[in-house]
Design a protein around this motif. Structure first.
Motif, mmCIF file in Angstrom:
data_model
loop_
_atom_site.group_PDB
_atom_site.id
_atom_site.type_symbol
_atom_site.label_atom_id
_atom_site.label_comp_id
_atom_site.label_asym_id
_atom_site.label_seq_id
_atom_site.Cartn_x
_atom_site.Cartn_y
_atom_site.Cartn_z
ATOM 1 N N ALA A 181 45.048 40.635 35.401
ATOM 2 C CA ALA A 181 44.623 40.749 36.795
ATOM 3 C C ALA A 181 43.132 40.458 36.948
ATOM 4 O O ALA A 181 42.712 39.883 37.946
ATOM 5 C CB ALA A 181 44.942 42.151 37.327
ATOM 6 N N ALA A 182 42.346 40.844 35.944
ATOM 7 C CA ALA A 182 40.896 40.645 36.004
ATOM 8 C C ALA A 182 40.496 39.201 35.726
ATOM 9 O O ALA A 182 39.427 38.767 36.144
ATOM 10 C CB ALA A 182 40.197 41.581 35.021
ATOM 11 N N ASP A 197 36.317 37.834 32.945
ATOM 12 C CA ASP A 197 35.987 39.257 33.023
ATOM 13 C C ASP A 197 36.598 40.040 31.870
ATOM 14 O O ASP A 197 35.970 40.945 31.313
ATOM 15 C CB ASP A 197 36.449 39.849 34.351
ATOM 16 C CG ASP A 197 35.557 39.445 35.516
ATOM 17 O OD1 ASP A 197 34.487 38.840 35.276
ATOM 18 O OD2 ASP A 197 35.930 39.727 36.670
ATOM 19 N N ALA A 198 37.831 39.696 31.500
ATOM 20 C CA ALA A 198 38.481 40.389 30.378
ATOM 21 C C ALA A 198 37.719 40.123 29.082
ATOM 22 O O ALA A 198 37.524 41.033 28.265
ATOM 23 C CB ALA A 198 39.934 39.956 30.247
ATOM 24 N N GLY A 199 37.277 38.880 28.894
ATOM 25 C CA GLY A 199 36.496 38.545 27.704
ATOM 26 C C GLY A 199 35.169 39.266 27.668
ATOM 27 O O GLY A 199 34.721 39.731 26.617
ATOM 28 N N GLU A 200 34.508 39.356 28.802
ATOM 29 C CA GLU A 200 33.227 40.075 28.892
ATOM 30 C C GLU A 200 33.408 41.547 28.572
ATOM 31 O O GLU A 200 32.608 42.141 27.865
ATOM 32 C CB GLU A 200 32.637 39.906 30.299
ATOM 33 C CG GLU A 200 31.353 40.640 30.540
ATOM 34 C CD GLU A 200 30.134 40.020 29.875
ATOM 35 O OE1 GLU A 200 29.155 40.750 29.631
ATOM 36 O OE2 GLU A 200 30.148 38.811 29.599
ATOM 37 N N ALA A 201 34.481 42.137 29.075
ATOM 38 C CA ALA A 201 34.717 43.568 28.868
ATOM 39 C C ALA A 201 35.112 43.890 27.430
ATOM 40 O O ALA A 201 34.694 44.906 26.884
ATOM 41 C CB ALA A 201 35.798 44.065 29.824
ATOM 42 N N GLY A 202 35.922 43.057 26.815
ATOM 43 C CA GLY A 202 36.340 43.301 25.433
ATOM 44 C C GLY A 202 37.282 44.477 25.270
ATOM 45 O O GLY A 202 37.344 45.088 24.202
ATOM 46 N N ILE A 257 44.506 50.239 37.098
ATOM 47 C CA ILE A 257 43.548 49.491 37.915
ATOM 48 C C ILE A 257 42.121 49.543 37.353
ATOM 49 O O ILE A 257 41.262 48.770 37.762
ATOM 50 C CB ILE A 257 43.561 49.962 39.374
ATOM 51 C CG1 ILE A 257 43.276 51.461 39.470
ATOM 52 C CG2 ILE A 257 44.900 49.605 40.021
ATOM 53 C CD1 ILE A 257 43.069 51.968 40.887
ATOM 54 N N ALA A 258 41.886 50.445 36.408
ATOM 55 C CA ALA A 258 40.585 50.527 35.737
ATOM 56 C C ALA A 258 40.801 51.173 34.381
ATOM 57 O O ALA A 258 41.638 52.070 34.241
ATOM 58 C CB ALA A 258 39.587 51.330 36.553
ATOM 59 N N ALA A 259 40.046 50.710 33.395
ATOM 60 C CA ALA A 259 40.183 51.259 32.044
ATOM 61 C C ALA A 259 38.870 51.127 31.294
ATOM 62 O O ALA A 259 38.063 50.235 31.572
ATOM 63 C CB ALA A 259 41.283 50.527 31.276
ATOM 64 N N ALA A 260 38.685 52.021 30.352
ATOM 65 C CA ALA A 260 37.525 51.966 29.465
ATOM 66 C C ALA A 260 37.926 52.537 28.117
ATOM 67 O O ALA A 260 38.891 53.295 28.006
ATOM 68 C CB ALA A 260 36.352 52.751 30.050
ATOM 69 N N GLY A 261 37.195 52.152 27.110
ATOM 70 C CA GLY A 261 37.398 52.643 25.750
ATOM 71 C C GLY A 261 36.205 52.174 24.928
ATOM 72 O O GLY A 261 35.244 51.623 25.469
ATOM 73 N N THR A 293 37.675 46.803 35.472
ATOM 74 C CA THR A 293 38.325 47.230 36.714
ATOM 75 C C THR A 293 38.982 46.019 37.362
ATOM 76 O O THR A 293 38.391 44.929 37.389
ATOM 77 C CB THR A 293 37.294 47.848 37.686
ATOM 78 O OG1 THR A 293 36.647 48.946 37.043
ATOM 79 C CG2 THR A 293 37.956 48.339 38.963
ATOM 80 N N ASP A 294 40.173 46.216 37.871
ATOM 81 C CA ASP A 294 40.875 45.172 38.614
ATOM 82 C C ASP A 294 39.965 44.724 39.769
ATOM 83 O O ASP A 294 39.416 45.560 40.491
ATOM 84 C CB ASP A 294 42.186 45.745 39.159
ATOM 85 C CG ASP A 294 43.048 44.731 39.865
ATOM 86 O OD1 ASP A 294 42.547 44.015 40.765
ATOM 87 O OD2 ASP A 294 44.243 44.658 39.557
ATOM 88 N N PRO A 295 39.769 43.409 39.958
ATOM 89 C CA PRO A 295 38.869 42.924 41.017
ATOM 90 C C PRO A 295 39.190 43.482 42.406
ATOM 91 O O PRO A 295 38.276 43.721 43.198
ATOM 92 C CB PRO A 295 39.055 41.410 40.980
ATOM 93 C CG PRO A 295 39.484 41.116 39.583
ATOM 94 C CD PRO A 295 40.319 42.311 39.168
ATOM 95 N N ALA A 296 40.450 43.721 42.702
ATOM 96 C CA ALA A 296 40.824 44.252 44.015
ATOM 97 C C ALA A 296 40.401 45.705 44.213
ATOM 98 O O ALA A 296 40.395 46.204 45.343
ATOM 99 C CB ALA A 296 42.339 44.121 44.212
ATOM 100 N N TRP A 297 40.032 46.384 43.132
ATOM 101 C CA TRP A 297 39.678 47.805 43.194
ATOM 102 C C TRP A 297 38.207 48.067 42.869
ATOM 103 O O TRP A 297 37.797 49.225 42.732
ATOM 104 C CB TRP A 297 40.572 48.599 42.241
ATOM 105 C CG TRP A 297 42.001 48.644 42.699
ATOM 106 C CD1 TRP A 297 42.993 47.741 42.428
ATOM 107 C CD2 TRP A 297 42.588 49.635 43.521
ATOM 108 N NE1 TRP A 297 44.159 48.109 43.026
ATOM 109 C CE2 TRP A 297 43.943 49.280 43.711
ATOM 110 C CE3 TRP A 297 42.109 50.800 44.124
ATOM 111 C CZ2 TRP A 297 44.811 50.043 44.470
ATOM 112 C CZ3 TRP A 297 42.987 51.566 44.879
ATOM 113 C CH2 TRP A 297 44.321 51.183 45.051
#
Length: 194
Positions: free
Chosen positions: A84-85, A89-94, A112-116, A131-135
């Motif tokens: 969804a991201a 963005d997914a690559g940047e977040a890792g 809709i949002a995650a961290a680790g 975070t999902d762009p829509a959120w």
């Protein structure tokens, strides 16, 4: 960081190329992509990105009325969030590289949002947030990251936040992270050098 630079390379051969090239630059220029391109054969550059760290004393937990759930770091719902991201963005977040549990917020059945975090040498917890762009813009990154940082600190780890986007840097600052350095990643074009 602190007027010094740490440079790493994946092989001895690439380290030799980088060592010779960077010897011509002052320390403050080793995170300047334009300066680096003048002394090294560069195929790709990532960054620069701010490097921030949070101590237990400086950490500020995020308030929030939403429930943060814990999932295994390889849970399929995290892959759905990455899709969804989008790839950039997914690559940047890792998020796909975390070794910790994932701390998530859901809307319905979807994350809709995650961290680790990924455990790095030297007891560093490299934080990943997505975070999902829509959120976005609703404090979800701060909420999930707060749970992640609390988990890392409880494990005796030093939370590290690497960010290029200003919005990500603001989330880190709100949680008590202090920017202490800059990271620049490069890929060399030299044949046979990685």
């Amino acid at each position: 960081m602190g007027g010094a630079a740490v440079v790493t390379a994946p092989t001895e051969r690439s380290a030799a190329v980088v060592r010779v090239g960077l010897a011509a630059l002052p320390v403050e220029a080793v995170t300047d992509a334009v300066a680096i391109r003048q002394v090294l054969p560069i195929a790709r550059v990532l960054g620069p990105a701010a490097l921030s760290y949070a101590s237990a004393d400086a950490f500020r937990s995020a308030p929030g009325a939403l429930t943060v759930q814990q999932l295994p770091g390889d849970h399929p719902d995290l892959q759905s969030l990455e899709q969804a991201a989008g790839e950039d963005d997914a690559g940047e977040a890792g998020l796909s590289e975390i070794t910790s549990p994932a701390f998530v917020v859901r809307a319905g059945s979807g994350v809709i949002a995650a961290a680790g975090y990924q455990s790095w040498p030297g007891r560093v917890a490299h934080i990943s947030v997505l975070t999902d762009p829509a959120w976005r813009g609703r404090g979800l990154a701060q909420l999930t990251a707060s749970a992640t940082v609390a988990h890392a600190l409880a494990a005796g780890l030093l939370p590290q936040w690497r960010a290029r986007p200003l919005a990500s840097r603001r989330v880190a600052a709100a949680l008590g992270f202090q920017e202490l350095g800059v990271q620049l990643s490069i890929e060399l074009t030299v044949m046979g050098v990685a």
